[in-house]
Design an enzyme around this catalytic site. Structure first.
Site, mmCIF file in Angstrom:
data_model
loop_
_atom_site.group_PDB
_atom_site.id
_atom_site.type_symbol
_atom_site.label_atom_id
_atom_site.label_comp_id
_atom_site.label_asym_id
_atom_site.label_seq_id
_atom_site.Cartn_x
_atom_site.Cartn_y
_atom_site.Cartn_z
ATOM 1 N N TYR A 68 0.729 -1.564 0.248
ATOM 2 C CA TYR A 68 0.184 -0.015 -0.654
ATOM 3 C C TYR A 68 0.973 1.319 -0.233
ATOM 4 C CZ TYR A 68 -2.670 3.657 2.036
ATOM 5 O OH TYR A 68 -3.897 4.375 2.396
ATOM 6 N N ASP A 123 -1.019 -5.865 9.923
ATOM 7 C CA ASP A 123 -1.704 -4.935 9.394
ATOM 8 C C ASP A 123 -2.987 -5.650 8.576
ATOM 9 O OD1 ASP A 123 -3.801 -3.613 7.877
ATOM 10 O OD2 ASP A 123 -2.164 -1.756 7.046
ATOM 11 N N ILE A 177 -6.512 -4.618 8.588
ATOM 12 C CA ILE A 177 -7.982 -4.050 8.476
ATOM 13 C C ILE A 177 -8.815 -4.985 7.718
ATOM 14 C CG2 ILE A 177 -6.425 -2.031 8.946
ATOM 15 C CD1 ILE A 177 -6.693 -1.177 6.271
ATOM 16 N N LYS A 208 -12.802 0.125 6.332
ATOM 17 C CA LYS A 208 -12.495 -1.096 5.559
ATOM 18 C C LYS A 208 -13.825 -2.058 6.182
ATOM 19 C CE LYS A 208 -9.702 1.311 3.672
ATOM 20 N NZ LYS A 208 -9.630 2.359 2.893
#
Length: 481
Positions: free
Chosen positions: A145, A230, A232, A270
């Protein structure tokens, strides 16, 4: 300007990246079905708008959850005053239970280890401040990302060192690639403080299996470095294989003595689809990190009104179960229709089963296999096709020709138009090599149109979504995550 600081005047925020340039192109010429039908369609923003109707319905049916309604205003005095950095107990409890439910109730989370943050952005930066000093580095598998360069590096001064993954094995992370990156960092005299894993992956839309997670855990234990996971996108997994959290690995007996090296970043942006609420979470197994992060959280707390609302919503087990089921169904169908639409003109994509996007292979449309050619193609897509998709180079991909395209941030009609634009562009670009008659092209357009009519049976239009009389009738069964 000499009167300003180095942070104020440098470009560490990353706004000069093509990833953010695409957003600017959209902002200057946004698509609108009636006011600007030839504008840029936003396909570079990973937002989950497919279940807004469910959130809106719950809010309308639970007015006491907000202190800003007549029904909930009696609680205004208690919520509007200063609160402890720990956050409202009911908020931390409800988030912990939601995280458990998303992970199939296979793990338990201690509410006392939950630290609030202003979105995942603030969570990542806080962890970077806690775990590393300026100049030290975290290993990050590519593609990753683009916002990590801003979130983790800009104000902390740390470095991100790439773990190069390739399409030959579907960009999987291996022990060999981890070791290779670690050795290269050492050769460059860079101290590695940790490894960052994004699971499910943005931009790949894939999940990490248990073997990969165990290998990563073994790696960081041997090197005595931290592991930031991560997670999410954990509730956006819509097909098998299911999501496996690093928390499951943390509970294995072989890992117990190294558990304090594990840190999870989570948010509701998200999974529930409201990034504007800025609800980020740090969950660490390390007491010192929890204490330090909580002190730092004073610079980016979640408002108590938001905590109050979220606590009420996530405590509603019936709503949470319904939401997770419907979200998986709608993501499944949207992904299916979109990827089939791409396939109709020969566009391949990585076989993802999670996230709000797909990793699209446009190598055959490049003039030559270079990143310069990738950027030329990207400018063509932005300027002429009027679609904001994100080039692989902005994700530090090691191979030119890959693009991330988001499919969950628009209604059905906008996606249909986006696919039409893609079809027309690809046909024009490949016309000499793969001639398609007008009759074949019309048939292709008809097939897309029919696909979307079938999609309408599962996913309601925005106008239908706002109706209290609308009902979902999809026979699809949610893939358990």
């Amino acid at each position: 300007m000499v009167l300003l600081s180095k942070i104020a005047t440098n470009d560490g925020h990353g706004e000069n990246s093509s990833f953010f340039d695409g957003w600017k192109a959209y902002d200057s010429d946004p698509y609108h079905p009636t006011k600007n039908s030839h504008g840029v369609i936003q396909m570079g923003l990973a937002e989950n708008q497919l279940c807004f109707d469910l959130i809106q319905e719950w809010v309308e049916n639970n007015p006491k959850a907000s202190i800003c309604t007549p029904q909930g205003s009696n609680g205004f005095n208690d919520i509007a005053i200063y609160q402890d950095y720990h956050g409202l107990p009911e908020f931390r409890n409800s988030v912990a239970r939601f995280m458990e439910k998303v992970r199939g109730n296979k793990v338990k989370f201690n509410p006392d280890r939950i630290v609030m943050s202003g979105g995942a952005t603030g969570a990542h930066e806080t962890l970077a401040f806690c775990l590393a000093d300026p100049g030290e580095a975290f290993l990050v598998p590519t593609p990753y990302y683009p916002g990590y360069d801003r979130d983790l590096r800009w104000r902390t001064g740390i470095q991100l060192f790439p773990v190069v993954c390739e399409s030959s094995n579907e960009f999987k992370i291996t022990r060999e690639t981890l070791e290779d990156a670690y050795e290269k960092a050492q050769e460059a005299n860079i101290k590695v403080k940790g490894l960052i894993l994004n699971n499910p992956s943005n931009p790949l839309g894939t999940v990490l299996d248990k073997t990969t997670l165990r290998d990563a855990m073994s790696f960081i234990c041997e090197k005595n470095i931290h592991l930031i996971c991560d997670e999410i996108y954990s509730a956006t997994v819509f097909d098998e294989p299911g999501f496996i959290s690093i928390a499951e690995i943390a509970e294995e007996s072989s890992v117990s003595k190294h558990r304090d090296l594990i840190h999870i970043v989570y948010s509701l942006s998200k999974d529930l689809g409201f990034p504007g609420f800025r609800v980020g979470i740090i969950y660490s197994y390390n007491d010192a990190v929890v204490n330090c992060a909580r002190k730092m959280s004073s610079f980016g707390l979640v408002s108590t009104q938001t905590q109050h609302l979220i606590a009420s919503m996530l405590s509603d087990d019936i709503f949470v179960e319904k939401f997770l089921d419907e979200s998986a169904k709608r993501l499944t169908e949207r992904h299916r229709v979109f990827t089939r639409g791409l396939a109709k003109v020969g566009i391949k994509s990585l076989g993802g089963n999670a996230g709000l996007f797909c990793w699209m292979d446009l190598k055959r449309l490049l003039k030559e296999p270079t990143f310069e050619a990738e950027m030329e193609l990207w400018h063509l897509i932005i300027d002429e096709v009027k679609l904001n998709v994100s080039p692989g180079a902005s994700f530090r991909c090691s191979e030119p020709g890959w693009f991330r395209v988001c499919f969950a941030n628009m209604d059905d009609e906008t996606m249909r138009i986006a696919l039409q634009r893609i079809h027309k562009f690809v046909i024009q670009k490949t016309g000499l090599d793969q001639p398609m008659t007008r009759k074949q092209y019309k048939r292709s357009e008809l097939e897309i149109s029919l696909s979307f009519r079938r999609l309408d049976e599962f996913i309601m239009t925005p106008r239908m979504l706002s109706s209290p009389h609308s009902h979902m009738t999809s026979p699809l069964v949610r893939a358990r995550t």
